[in-house]
Design a protein around this motif. Sequence first.
Motif, PDB file in Angstrom:
ATOM      1  N   LYS A 218       0.814  -1.220   0.000  1.00  0.00           N
ATOM      2  CA  LYS A 218       0.000   0.000   0.000  1.00  0.00           C
ATOM      3  C   LYS A 218       0.847   1.268   0.000  1.00  0.00           C
ATOM      4  O   LYS A 218       0.310   2.368  -0.101  1.00  0.00           O
ATOM      5  CB  LYS A 218      -0.928   0.002   1.217  1.00  0.00           C
ATOM      6  CG  LYS A 218      -1.891  -1.175   1.233  1.00  0.00           C
ATOM      7  CD  LYS A 218      -2.833  -1.102   2.402  1.00  0.00           C
ATOM      8  CE  LYS A 218      -3.821  -2.284   2.367  1.00  0.00           C
ATOM      9  NZ  LYS A 218      -4.817  -2.207   3.460  1.00  0.00           N
ATOM     10  N   ALA A 219       2.152   1.107   0.163  1.00  0.00           N
ATOM     11  CA  ALA A 219       3.064   2.255   0.144  1.00  0.00           C
ATOM     12  C   ALA A 219       4.403   1.769  -0.379  1.00  0.00           C
ATOM     13  O   ALA A 219       4.710   0.567  -0.335  1.00  0.00           O
ATOM     14  CB  ALA A 219       3.214   2.851   1.538  1.00  0.00           C
ATOM     15  N   LYS A 220       5.220   2.682  -0.879  1.00  0.00           N
ATOM     16  CA  LYS A 220       6.514   2.301  -1.419  1.00  0.00           C
ATOM     17  C   LYS A 220       7.450   1.820  -0.314  1.00  0.00           C
ATOM     18  O   LYS A 220       7.640   2.484   0.690  1.00  0.00           O
ATOM     19  CB  LYS A 220       7.144   3.484  -2.147  1.00  0.00           C
ATOM     20  CG  LYS A 220       6.460   3.825  -3.462  1.00  0.00           C
ATOM     21  CD  LYS A 220       7.209   4.941  -4.186  1.00  0.00           C
ATOM     22  CE  LYS A 220       6.560   5.246  -5.534  1.00  0.00           C
ATOM     23  NZ  LYS A 220       7.275   6.321  -6.251  1.00  0.00           N
ATOM     24  N   ALA A 221       8.015   0.643  -0.526  1.00  0.00           N
ATOM     25  CA  ALA A 221       8.986   0.067   0.402  1.00  0.00           C
ATOM     26  C   ALA A 221       9.662  -1.085  -0.327  1.00  0.00           C
ATOM     27  O   ALA A 221       9.053  -1.712  -1.209  1.00  0.00           O
ATOM     28  CB  ALA A 221       8.314  -0.440   1.673  1.00  0.00           C
ATOM     29  N   PRO A 222      10.923  -1.382  -0.015  1.00  0.00           N
ATOM     30  CA  PRO A 222      11.603  -2.490  -0.699  1.00  0.00           C
ATOM     31  C   PRO A 222      10.909  -3.820  -0.419  1.00  0.00           C
ATOM     32  O   PRO A 222      10.540  -4.110   0.724  1.00  0.00           O
ATOM     33  CB  PRO A 222      13.018  -2.459  -0.110  1.00  0.00           C
ATOM     34  CG  PRO A 222      12.916  -1.681   1.146  1.00  0.00           C
ATOM     35  CD  PRO A 222      11.812  -0.712   0.951  1.00  0.00           C
ATOM     36  N   GLY A 266       0.908  16.707   9.010  1.00  0.00           N
ATOM     37  CA  GLY A 266       0.543  16.355  10.375  1.00  0.00           C
ATOM     38  C   GLY A 266       0.114  14.913  10.558  1.00  0.00           C
ATOM     39  O   GLY A 266      -0.273  14.514  11.660  1.00  0.00           O
ATOM     40  N   LYS A 267       0.202  14.111   9.504  1.00  0.00           N
ATOM     41  CA  LYS A 267      -0.216  12.707   9.575  1.00  0.00           C
ATOM     42  C   LYS A 267       0.996  11.800   9.382  1.00  0.00           C
ATOM     43  O   LYS A 267       1.713  11.926   8.388  1.00  0.00           O
ATOM     44  CB  LYS A 267      -1.258  12.420   8.497  1.00  0.00           C
ATOM     45  CG  LYS A 267      -1.827  11.018   8.533  1.00  0.00           C
ATOM     46  CD  LYS A 267      -2.888  10.841   7.459  1.00  0.00           C
ATOM     47  CE  LYS A 267      -3.469   9.438   7.462  1.00  0.00           C
ATOM     48  NZ  LYS A 267      -4.500   9.251   6.412  1.00  0.00           N
ATOM     49  N   PRO A 268       1.253  10.866  10.328  1.00  0.00           N
ATOM     50  CA  PRO A 268       2.402   9.966  10.181  1.00  0.00           C
ATOM     51  C   PRO A 268       2.340   9.188   8.870  1.00  0.00           C
ATOM     52  O   PRO A 268       1.312   8.597   8.528  1.00  0.00           O
ATOM     53  CB  PRO A 268       2.277   9.029  11.382  1.00  0.00           C
ATOM     54  CG  PRO A 268       1.554   9.830  12.407  1.00  0.00           C
ATOM     55  CD  PRO A 268       0.564  10.656  11.617  1.00  0.00           C
ATOM     56  N   ALA A 269       3.454   9.220   8.115  1.00  0.00           N
ATOM     57  CA  ALA A 269       3.523   8.534   6.821  1.00  0.00           C
ATOM     58  C   ALA A 269       4.593   7.465   6.800  1.00  0.00           C
ATOM     59  O   ALA A 269       4.579   6.589   5.921  1.00  0.00           O
ATOM     60  CB  ALA A 269       3.794   9.541   5.704  1.00  0.00           C
ATOM     61  N   ALA A 270       5.528   7.498   7.742  1.00  0.00           N
ATOM     62  CA  ALA A 270       6.595   6.495   7.788  1.00  0.00           C
ATOM     63  C   ALA A 270       7.231   6.521   9.169  1.00  0.00           C
ATOM     64  O   ALA A 270       7.272   7.560   9.836  1.00  0.00           O
ATOM     65  CB  ALA A 270       7.648   6.770   6.722  1.00  0.00           C
ATOM     66  N   ALA A 288       6.104   1.759   6.317  1.00  0.00           N
ATOM     67  CA  ALA A 288       5.312   2.753   5.591  1.00  0.00           C
ATOM     68  C   ALA A 288       3.875   2.305   5.349  1.00  0.00           C
ATOM     69  O   ALA A 288       3.085   3.075   4.792  1.00  0.00           O
ATOM     70  CB  ALA A 288       5.976   3.072   4.254  1.00  0.00           C
ATOM     71  N   ASN A 289       3.526   1.089   5.752  1.00  0.00           N
ATOM     72  CA  ASN A 289       2.156   0.603   5.562  1.00  0.00           C
ATOM     73  C   ASN A 289       1.192   1.505   6.340  1.00  0.00           C
ATOM     74  O   ASN A 289       1.245   1.553   7.572  1.00  0.00           O
ATOM     75  CB  ASN A 289       2.049  -0.839   6.062  1.00  0.00           C
ATOM     76  CG  ASN A 289       0.680  -1.441   5.797  1.00  0.00           C
ATOM     77  OD1 ASN A 289      -0.289  -0.737   5.568  1.00  0.00           O
ATOM     78  ND2 ASN A 289       0.596  -2.763   5.847  1.00  0.00           N
ATOM     79  N   PRO A 290       0.312   2.239   5.660  1.00  0.00           N
ATOM     80  CA  PRO A 290      -0.563   3.191   6.367  1.00  0.00           C
ATOM     81  C   PRO A 290      -1.470   2.527   7.392  1.00  0.00           C
ATOM     82  O   PRO A 290      -1.846   3.157   8.381  1.00  0.00           O
ATOM     83  CB  PRO A 290      -1.359   3.850   5.230  1.00  0.00           C
ATOM     84  CG  PRO A 290      -1.260   2.895   4.076  1.00  0.00           C
ATOM     85  CD  PRO A 290       0.075   2.234   4.200  1.00  0.00           C
ATOM     86  N   ASP A 291      -1.836   1.265   7.171  1.00  0.00           N
ATOM     87  CA  ASP A 291      -2.695   0.571   8.123  1.00  0.00           C
ATOM     88  C   ASP A 291      -2.015   0.413   9.477  1.00  0.00           C
ATOM     89  O   ASP A 291      -2.694   0.337  10.512  1.00  0.00           O
ATOM     90  CB  ASP A 291      -3.077  -0.817   7.592  1.00  0.00           C
ATOM     91  CG  ASP A 291      -3.955  -0.741   6.353  1.00  0.00           C
ATOM     92  OD1 ASP A 291      -4.518   0.345   6.088  1.00  0.00           O
ATOM     93  OD2 ASP A 291      -4.062  -1.754   5.644  1.00  0.00           O
ATOM     94  N   ARG A 297       0.145   9.072  16.845  1.00  0.00           N
ATOM     95  CA  ARG A 297      -0.009  10.519  16.838  1.00  0.00           C
ATOM     96  C   ARG A 297       1.309  11.141  16.424  1.00  0.00           C
ATOM     97  O   ARG A 297       2.375  10.609  16.711  1.00  0.00           O
ATOM     98  CB  ARG A 297      -0.397  11.022  18.232  1.00  0.00           C
ATOM     99  CG  ARG A 297      -1.749  10.526  18.723  1.00  0.00           C
ATOM    100  CD  ARG A 297      -2.036  11.049  20.103  1.00  0.00           C
ATOM    101  NE  ARG A 297      -3.330  10.589  20.598  1.00  0.00           N
ATOM    102  CZ  ARG A 297      -3.806  10.869  21.806  1.00  0.00           C
ATOM    103  NH1 ARG A 297      -3.081  11.606  22.639  1.00  0.00           N
ATOM    104  NH2 ARG A 297      -4.975  10.419  22.172  1.00  0.00           N
ATOM    105  N   THR A 298       1.237  12.272  15.751  1.00  0.00           N
ATOM    106  CA  THR A 298       2.452  12.968  15.379  1.00  0.00           C
ATOM    107  C   THR A 298       3.156  13.450  16.629  1.00  0.00           C
ATOM    108  O   THR A 298       2.531  14.122  17.466  1.00  0.00           O
ATOM    109  CB  THR A 298       2.147  14.177  14.481  1.00  0.00           C
ATOM    110  OG1 THR A 298       1.442  13.716  13.320  1.00  0.00           O
ATOM    111  CG2 THR A 298       3.420  14.877  14.054  1.00  0.00           C
ATOM    112  N   PRO A 299       4.445  13.097  16.830  1.00  0.00           N
ATOM    113  CA  PRO A 299       5.166  13.522  18.032  1.00  0.00           C
ATOM    114  C   PRO A 299       5.225  15.040  18.119  1.00  0.00           C
ATOM    115  O   PRO A 299       5.332  15.725  17.113  1.00  0.00           O
ATOM    116  CB  PRO A 299       6.551  12.919  17.841  1.00  0.00           C
ATOM    117  CG  PRO A 299       6.375  11.802  16.871  1.00  0.00           C
ATOM    118  CD  PRO A 299       5.266  12.246  15.964  1.00  0.00           C
TER     119      PRO A 299
END
Length: 299
Positions: A218-222, A266-270, A288-291, A297-299
């Motif tokens: 669902k997101a770019k990752a090796p 403001g939204k965690p993406a990785a 990086a999986n958004p699920d 929460r964003t630190p």
Amino acid sequence: MDAEESDATEVEVFEEHRPVLLGVAYRMLGRVADAEDIVQDAWLRWASAGRGEVREPRAFLVRVTTRLALDRLRSAQHRRETYVGPWLPEPLPTDIHAGQVPDGADRVMLAESVSVAVLVVLESLSPLERAVFVLREAFGFPHEEIAAVLDRSPAAVRQLASRARAHVSERTPRYEVDPAQQRELTTRFLDAASRGDINGLLELLAPDVRVVGDGGGKAKAPLRTITSAGKVSRFILGIAQQGLADMEFALTELNGAAATVGSIGGKPAAVMFLDVADGRIRSVYLLANPDKLAHLRTP
């Protein structure tokens, strides 16, 4: 005692044991949402049980939670086998204020048991081995008590514990980690990546360093583990050039160690974890999986 007082007592007893139940379920499943679901199911079992049936609340609740987690783990095995790319656990906030890892002498042991490196290795254990390892190594339950939880003989539990401990020890070399050094290396790593400084990165990486990525399709990752300082540094510089400009980074504590959360709008993406030893970075875990980031929460 009237019904209202009895209900209040039931809630108080359950809440007293909730941290242990969440700890067991998370280490068994590697997912925060699943652990919370299991604990909620345990509460329903607890609330419906006759008080005369429960002599030892802690033993009852741990038994129910472990068995529910075992059932969930077995049903999830097929999904894990068909997962796109490597699988990493959901990040768990473990700062003292989050209440997931206590302060004091037990903090080191419990933090180690939720480390990404250990949880990844636990994925390769059988469900029963994983249950025994979690109950014995993370929480110190006696073999006899684990035997009652799993409906096995103490001898069988000792055998499972020995096999699981040996498996984990072989795959997670033990070394002292200095939290201050880990935070420093994380900061230097991000700085070198953002400046495109390949020599700066190579100074920080162990020769056999590896990158393990989890995008879940669902997101770019090796899709495969990347190994060696040269390949890892080029990969990191590549993703830095593609996306770091859009992200805001913050250091926080996840899974008992320093971690970096990259956020967009403001939204965690990785999330990135660095496994550090002897002043060098041994592993980079990139999630990086958004699920698996939705609960952060964003630190």
